[in-house]
Scaffold this active site. Structure first.
Site, PDB file in Angstrom:
ATOM      1  N   LYS A 144       0.862  -1.183   0.000  1.00 54.87           N
ATOM      2  CA  LYS A 144       0.000   0.000   0.000  1.00 54.87           C
ATOM      3  C   LYS A 144       0.899   1.234   0.000  1.00 54.87           C
ATOM      4  O   LYS A 144       2.019   1.192   0.526  1.00 54.87           O
ATOM      5  CB  LYS A 144      -0.853   0.012   1.271  1.00 54.87           C
ATOM      6  CG  LYS A 144      -2.100   0.824   1.181  1.00 54.87           C
ATOM      7  CD  LYS A 144      -3.267   0.028   0.614  1.00 54.87           C
ATOM      8  CE  LYS A 144      -4.510   0.870   0.471  1.00 54.87           C
ATOM      9  NZ  LYS A 144      -5.642   0.119  -0.057  1.00 54.87           N
ATOM     10  N   HIS A 150     -20.017   4.434  -4.671  1.00 53.22           N
ATOM     11  CA  HIS A 150     -19.729   3.567  -5.814  1.00 53.22           C
ATOM     12  C   HIS A 150     -20.162   2.121  -5.569  1.00 53.22           C
ATOM     13  O   HIS A 150     -20.900   1.548  -6.358  1.00 53.22           O
ATOM     14  CB  HIS A 150     -18.232   3.606  -6.143  1.00 53.22           C
ATOM     15  CG  HIS A 150     -17.821   4.901  -6.760  1.00 53.22           C
ATOM     16  ND1 HIS A 150     -17.243   5.914  -6.029  1.00 53.22           N
ATOM     17  CD2 HIS A 150     -17.936   5.344  -8.019  1.00 53.22           C
ATOM     18  CE1 HIS A 150     -17.017   6.933  -6.833  1.00 53.22           C
ATOM     19  NE2 HIS A 150     -17.431   6.620  -8.046  1.00 53.22           N
TER      20      HIS A 150
END
Ligand code: NAD
Length: 360
Positions: A91, A194
């Protein structure tokens, strides 16, 4: 591998944290010209190169950013391992309080930074980054996924994530109610962005009675009008008399306060890190008899879609990994019962079994 948040936070040095959480690498980066600064965490690359999105956030301080990158990259290791894909966990987090500084040059510099790792870390979208930023980053490195469709990528992962969440939610219903038929089941969806928006479509098609909440009132009305879902208040959602709670907005909404209030039999949603403290709250849910579908498995549709780009898979090949979320969710419940541990812990054990087998 099992560690509590309190134990981790008690560590005051970065190498101590990395040792406890078993990270391989942590890259610090800083560019004077563009102001780009942050960290790339690589947790475990046993199964393949690490992949995880790039988050840009106005962190209060460096320690919070380091904690976030270590925690999120570790989560990516488990997510990919349990999903059966050959990726490790990584990440990136960028510290930024200034939207003006985030120019094309800034993102290209981030692309150059990713490139210095030679493919050990593959970046993608996360909070604050979209296909627009990816289109700049990919000019400086090949180690990118979640590329825009017009650039040969797979675009927005949200529909895939939502479908995986729907399957995980159905498997959880089977565990709790003996059937995965959702008709007439009451489901509360928190966050209809979303992923939540697509999830509401699946749920209403399946005949569920859906309740929705969001801080974005305009979108809330749009989704309610299109789906027939009932709008509820942002705090009211925890007190509803529903069968299933589906957190699709923020992390840490499953905590000591909300567990006391929730009346549902199942928690299954898209948000990352739903348990405020993975050990404490996993046990509280187990004691209360609430079935919890571990977020890092059921929201893996997005990373599976990135894997499709990395491996050049067809849509059908990719779909098989997402379809498998249903059976894997049931496997987690079986393992949790067998080992007498919370489902989150069982999921981590299954992920670690795969990594340890690959190490041998
Ligand atoms: P999004 O930003 O599109 O949607 C989040 C929604 O939550 C927004 O509509 C926002 O207004 C709403 N929200 C924020 N605070 C709220 C609150 N207090 N109460 C109610 N609603 C609130 O994000 P998304 O892409 O739909 O992702 C949702 C969650 O799923 C996030 O936690 C994300 O990390 C996780 N996730 C997303 C994907 C993906 O493919 N997009 C993949 C894996 C995990």
């Amino acid at each position: 591998m099992s560690i509590t948040t309190a134990e981790i936070k008690a560590e005051s040095n970065v190498l101590g944290l990395m040792g406890q959480m078993e990270h391989e690498n942590l890259l610090f980066f800083n560019d004077k010209e563009t102001g780009l600064k942050g960290f790339i965490g690589i947790h475990d690359t046993t199964l393949g190169p690490s992949l995880g999105g790039c988050r840009i956030w106005n962190y209060k301080n460096e320690a919070d950013a380091v904690w976030d990158v270590l925690r999120l990259s570790r989560g990516m290791t488990f997510k990919s391992a349990i999903s059966g894909i050959n990726l490790g966990g990584g990440k990136a987090v960028i510290i930024s309080d200034n939207k003006e500084q985030r120019t094309e040059k800034y993102w290209k510099k981030f692309g150059e930074t990713v490139d210095t790792l030679g493919g050990k870390y593959i970046t993608a979208e996360d909070v604050g980054t979209s296909t627009q930023e990816i289109s700049y980053i990919m000019q400086k490195t090949l180690h990118v996924a979640g590329k825009p469709i017009e650039a040969g990528g797979t675009g927005d992962p949200s529909p895939f994530t939502a479908y995986g969440v729907f399957l995980g939610l159905k498997a959880s219903a089977k565990e709790a109610f003996g059937t995965d038929d959702l008709s007439g089941k009451k489901v509360a969806v928190q966050g209809i962005g979303h992923v939540g928006g697509y999830l509401v479509e699946h749920l209403t098609k399946a005949g569920a009675k859906v309740y929705i909440t969001d801080i974005n009132k305009e979108n809330l009305k749009k989704v309610a009008d299109a789906s027939g879902a009932q709008v509820v208040g942002t705090d009211e959602i925890y007190d509803l008399d529903v069968d299933i709670y589906s957190p699709c907005a923020l992390g840490a909404t499953v905590n000591t306060d909300t567990i006391g209030r929730l009346k549902c039999a199942v928690i299954a949603g898209a948000a990352n890190n739903q348990l405020a403290d993975e050990n404490v709250h996993g046990h509280m849910l187990m004691d209360k008899g609430i079935i919890y579908a571990p977020d890092f498995l059921i929201n893996a549709g997005g990373v599976i879609n990135c894997y499709r780009e990395v491996q050049n898979l067809t849509e059908n090949e990719t779909r098989k990994y997402i379809d498998d979320i249903y059976n894997k969710t049931l496997q987690i419940f079986a393992r949790a019962k067998e080992d007498k541990v919370p489902t989150q812990e069982a999921a981590i054990r299954i992920a670690m079994d795969r990594i340890n087998a690959a190490k041998k």
